[in-house]
Scaffold this motif. Sequence first.
Motif, PDB file in Angstrom:
ATOM      1  N   ILE A  81       0.900  -1.193   0.051  1.00 38.65           N
ATOM      2  CA  ILE A  81       0.048  -0.064  -0.062  1.00 38.65           C
ATOM      3  C   ILE A  81       0.921   1.331   0.101  1.00 38.65           C
ATOM      4  CG2 ILE A  81      -1.837   1.443   1.290  1.00 38.65           C
ATOM      5  CD1 ILE A  81      -2.673  -1.309   2.131  1.00 38.65           C
ATOM      6  N   ARG A  82       1.867   1.469   0.884  1.00 39.45           N
ATOM      7  CA  ARG A  82       2.836   2.285   0.946  1.00 39.45           C
ATOM      8  C   ARG A  82       3.610   2.529  -0.360  1.00 39.45           C
ATOM      9  NH1 ARG A  82       6.110   0.271   4.534  1.00 39.45           N
ATOM     10  NH2 ARG A  82       4.245   0.567   6.126  1.00 39.45           N
ATOM     11  N   GLU A  83       3.855   1.553  -1.006  1.00 43.22           N
ATOM     12  CA  GLU A  83       4.611   1.540  -2.429  1.00 43.22           C
ATOM     13  C   GLU A  83       3.709   2.217  -3.469  1.00 43.22           C
ATOM     14  OE1 GLU A  83       7.465  -1.984  -2.139  1.00 43.22           O
ATOM     15  OE2 GLU A  83       5.994  -2.182  -3.305  1.00 43.22           O
ATOM     16  N   ARG A  84       2.369   1.684  -3.526  1.00 46.92           N
ATOM     17  CA  ARG A  84       1.296   2.102  -4.379  1.00 46.92           C
ATOM     18  C   ARG A  84       0.913   3.602  -3.928  1.00 46.92           C
ATOM     19  NH1 ARG A  84      -0.958   2.556  -9.004  1.00 46.92           N
ATOM     20  NH2 ARG A  84      -3.236   3.157  -9.052  1.00 46.92           N
ATOM     21  N   TYR A  85       1.035   4.150  -2.681  1.00 47.64           N
ATOM     22  CA  TYR A  85       0.698   5.536  -2.272  1.00 47.64           C
ATOM     23  C   TYR A  85       1.891   6.453  -3.031  1.00 47.64           C
ATOM     24  CZ  TYR A  85      -0.416   9.530   0.421  1.00 47.64           C
ATOM     25  OH  TYR A  85      -0.468  10.794   0.798  1.00 47.64           O
ATOM     26  N   GLN A  86       3.180   5.872  -2.846  1.00 48.94           N
ATOM     27  CA  GLN A  86       4.181   6.768  -3.078  1.00 48.94           C
ATOM     28  C   GLN A  86       4.369   6.910  -4.733  1.00 48.94           C
ATOM     29  OE1 GLN A  86       7.474   4.469  -1.343  1.00 48.94           O
ATOM     30  NE2 GLN A  86       7.252   5.751   0.564  1.00 48.94           N
ATOM     31  N   TYR A  87       3.878   5.699  -5.568  1.00 52.74           N
ATOM     32  CA  TYR A  87       3.819   5.759  -6.991  1.00 52.74           C
ATOM     33  C   TYR A  87       3.060   6.968  -7.449  1.00 52.74           C
ATOM     34  CZ  TYR A  87       2.965   4.399 -11.725  1.00 52.74           C
ATOM     35  OH  TYR A  87       2.615   4.163 -13.089  1.00 52.74           O
ATOM     36  N   TRP A 125       3.178  20.725   0.005  1.00 46.22           N
ATOM     37  CA  TRP A 125       2.299  19.744  -0.150  1.00 46.22           C
ATOM     38  C   TRP A 125       2.962  18.402   0.214  1.00 46.22           C
ATOM     39  CZ3 TRP A 125       1.481  15.709  -3.873  1.00 46.22           C
ATOM     40  CH2 TRP A 125       0.272  15.247  -3.701  1.00 46.22           C
ATOM     41  N   ASN A 126       3.959  18.171  -0.412  1.00 39.82           N
ATOM     42  CA  ASN A 126       4.765  16.909  -0.263  1.00 39.82           C
ATOM     43  C   ASN A 126       5.167  16.589   1.177  1.00 39.82           C
ATOM     44  OD1 ASN A 126       4.778  16.417  -2.996  1.00 39.82           O
ATOM     45  ND2 ASN A 126       6.969  17.102  -3.531  1.00 39.82           N
ATOM     46  N   LYS A 127       5.559  17.755   1.852  1.00 40.49           N
ATOM     47  CA  LYS A 127       5.703  17.588   3.467  1.00 40.49           C
ATOM     48  C   LYS A 127       4.553  17.304   4.206  1.00 40.49           C
ATOM     49  CE  LYS A 127       9.653  20.789   3.753  1.00 40.49           C
ATOM     50  NZ  LYS A 127      10.119  22.113   4.242  1.00 40.49           N
ATOM     51  N   ALA A 128       3.392  17.921   3.638  1.00 38.53           N
ATOM     52  CA  ALA A 128       2.120  17.636   4.299  1.00 38.53           C
ATOM     53  C   ALA A 128       1.754  16.005   4.013  1.00 38.53           C
ATOM     54  CB  ALA A 128       0.999  18.503   3.930  1.00 38.53           C
ATOM     55  N   GLN A 129       1.995  15.738   3.004  1.00 36.63           N
ATOM     56  CA  GLN A 129       1.726  14.327   2.483  1.00 36.63           C
ATOM     57  C   GLN A 129       2.622  13.152   3.243  1.00 36.63           C
ATOM     58  OE1 GLN A 129      -0.875  13.141   0.729  1.00 36.63           O
ATOM     59  NE2 GLN A 129      -1.587  15.154   0.541  1.00 36.63           N
ATOM     60  N   ILE A 130       3.797  13.574   3.532  1.00 37.26           N
ATOM     61  CA  ILE A 130       4.749  12.557   4.175  1.00 37.26           C
ATOM     62  C   ILE A 130       4.220  12.708   5.476  1.00 37.26           C
ATOM     63  CG2 ILE A 130       7.022  12.439   5.025  1.00 37.26           C
ATOM     64  CD1 ILE A 130       7.943  13.571   2.241  1.00 37.26           C
ATOM     65  N   GLU A 131       4.032  13.787   6.036  1.00 43.38           N
ATOM     66  CA  GLU A 131       3.554  13.674   7.702  1.00 43.38           C
ATOM     67  C   GLU A 131       2.159  12.861   7.828  1.00 43.38           C
ATOM     68  OE1 GLU A 131       4.850  15.084  10.429  1.00 43.38           O
ATOM     69  OE2 GLU A 131       6.608  15.365   8.847  1.00 43.38           O
ATOM     70  N   ARG A 132       1.379  13.124   6.854  1.00 45.62           N
ATOM     71  CA  ARG A 132      -0.144  12.152   6.740  1.00 45.62           C
ATOM     72  C   ARG A 132       0.396  10.883   6.839  1.00 45.62           C
ATOM     73  NH1 ARG A 132      -3.352  16.088   2.709  1.00 45.62           N
ATOM     74  NH2 ARG A 132      -3.867  17.525   4.080  1.00 45.62           N
ATOM     75  N   GLN A 133       1.380  10.532   6.033  1.00 52.00           N
ATOM     76  CA  GLN A 133       1.726   9.063   5.786  1.00 52.00           C
ATOM     77  C   GLN A 133       2.215   8.756   7.206  1.00 52.00           C
ATOM     78  OE1 GLN A 133       4.513   8.307   2.585  1.00 52.00           O
ATOM     79  NE2 GLN A 133       4.073   6.105   2.768  1.00 52.00           N
ATOM     80  N   LYS A 134       3.194   9.443   7.761  1.00 50.72           N
ATOM     81  CA  LYS A 134       3.659   8.973   8.889  1.00 50.72           C
ATOM     82  C   LYS A 134       3.005   8.920  10.281  1.00 50.72           C
ATOM     83  CE  LYS A 134       8.233  11.109   8.383  1.00 50.72           C
ATOM     84  NZ  LYS A 134       9.399  12.221   8.678  1.00 50.72           N
ATOM     85  N   LEU A 135       1.665   9.816  10.254  1.00 47.22           N
ATOM     86  CA  LEU A 135       0.585   9.712  11.162  1.00 47.22           C
ATOM     87  C   LEU A 135      -0.299   8.408  10.917  1.00 47.22           C
ATOM     88  CD1 LEU A 135      -0.636  11.144  13.534  1.00 47.22           C
ATOM     89  CD2 LEU A 135      -2.200  12.233  11.661  1.00 47.22           C
ATOM     90  N   ARG A 136      -0.485   8.053   9.503  1.00 45.41           N
ATOM     91  CA  ARG A 136      -1.235   6.939   9.319  1.00 45.41           C
ATOM     92  C   ARG A 136      -0.429   5.660   9.788  1.00 45.41           C
ATOM     93  NH1 ARG A 136      -1.830   8.397   3.680  1.00 45.41           N
ATOM     94  NH2 ARG A 136      -3.323   9.858   3.879  1.00 45.41           N
ATOM     95  N   HIS A 137       0.896   5.702   9.473  1.00 43.61           N
ATOM     96  CA  HIS A 137       1.813   4.584  10.046  1.00 43.61           C
ATOM     97  C   HIS A 137       1.733   4.426  11.713  1.00 43.61           C
ATOM     98  CE1 HIS A 137       4.840   1.456   9.851  1.00 43.61           C
ATOM     99  NE2 HIS A 137       5.339   2.326  10.690  1.00 43.61           N
ATOM    100  N   LYS A 138       1.735   5.458  12.083  1.00 40.86           N
ATOM    101  CA  LYS A 138       1.698   5.589  13.998  1.00 40.86           C
ATOM    102  C   LYS A 138       0.387   5.027  14.329  1.00 40.86           C
ATOM    103  CE  LYS A 138       2.129   8.593  17.664  1.00 40.86           C
ATOM    104  NZ  LYS A 138       2.318  10.178  18.110  1.00 40.86           N
TER     105      LYS A 138
END
Length: 173
Positions: A20-26, A65-78
């Motif tokens: 899922i993470r790879e698909r999201y990054q793609y 926007w990229n930083k916000a997406q990365i933060e969201r991804q970290k929050l989801r992982h947490k």
Amino acid sequence: MADDTLALFFREADVIAGRIRERYQYRLKQEIAAKERTIDILVEKTSDAKATRLAAHKLEKLQAWNKAQIERQKLRHKRYEQFKGFLFWAGSWVGSGSSGTLFFIFAILTFTTLTGLAVINLPTNLSCPDKKSFCYLVYQMRLNNESIILPQQTKDIIAEYERNKSKPKRRGK
């Protein structure tokens, strides 16, 4: 045995999360590329100075926007890790001695109570021989208390049925 099953389960869960993470990054890279193409087209249409300012502004927005997406991804992982920890805790609590037994007993009592309520309320009408019978006590626990027929009411119901049966039926206008 249970530890092997749990380890296998969480290994599979991590593999799925990785996919899922790879698909999201793609998809994120595709969106970035699309936005970069849009910026390139706009830069070609405007003057060099204006295009430079526009590109810098768009680049800042894109980086934010990229930083916000990365933060969201970290929050989801947490959150996922917290949920996984809670799932482990709940499984160990239910699987442990007295708490597991209490959970099992509570589930059995709930199931039998709900089944008893359904069985009591299932028949549409009850015919009881007397007000002191067990049948009449069950009637008191029903949700619809108007559906019991006592012996003295039987004659009245039959007489009313016979009276209504002999009346001619009226037709609507």
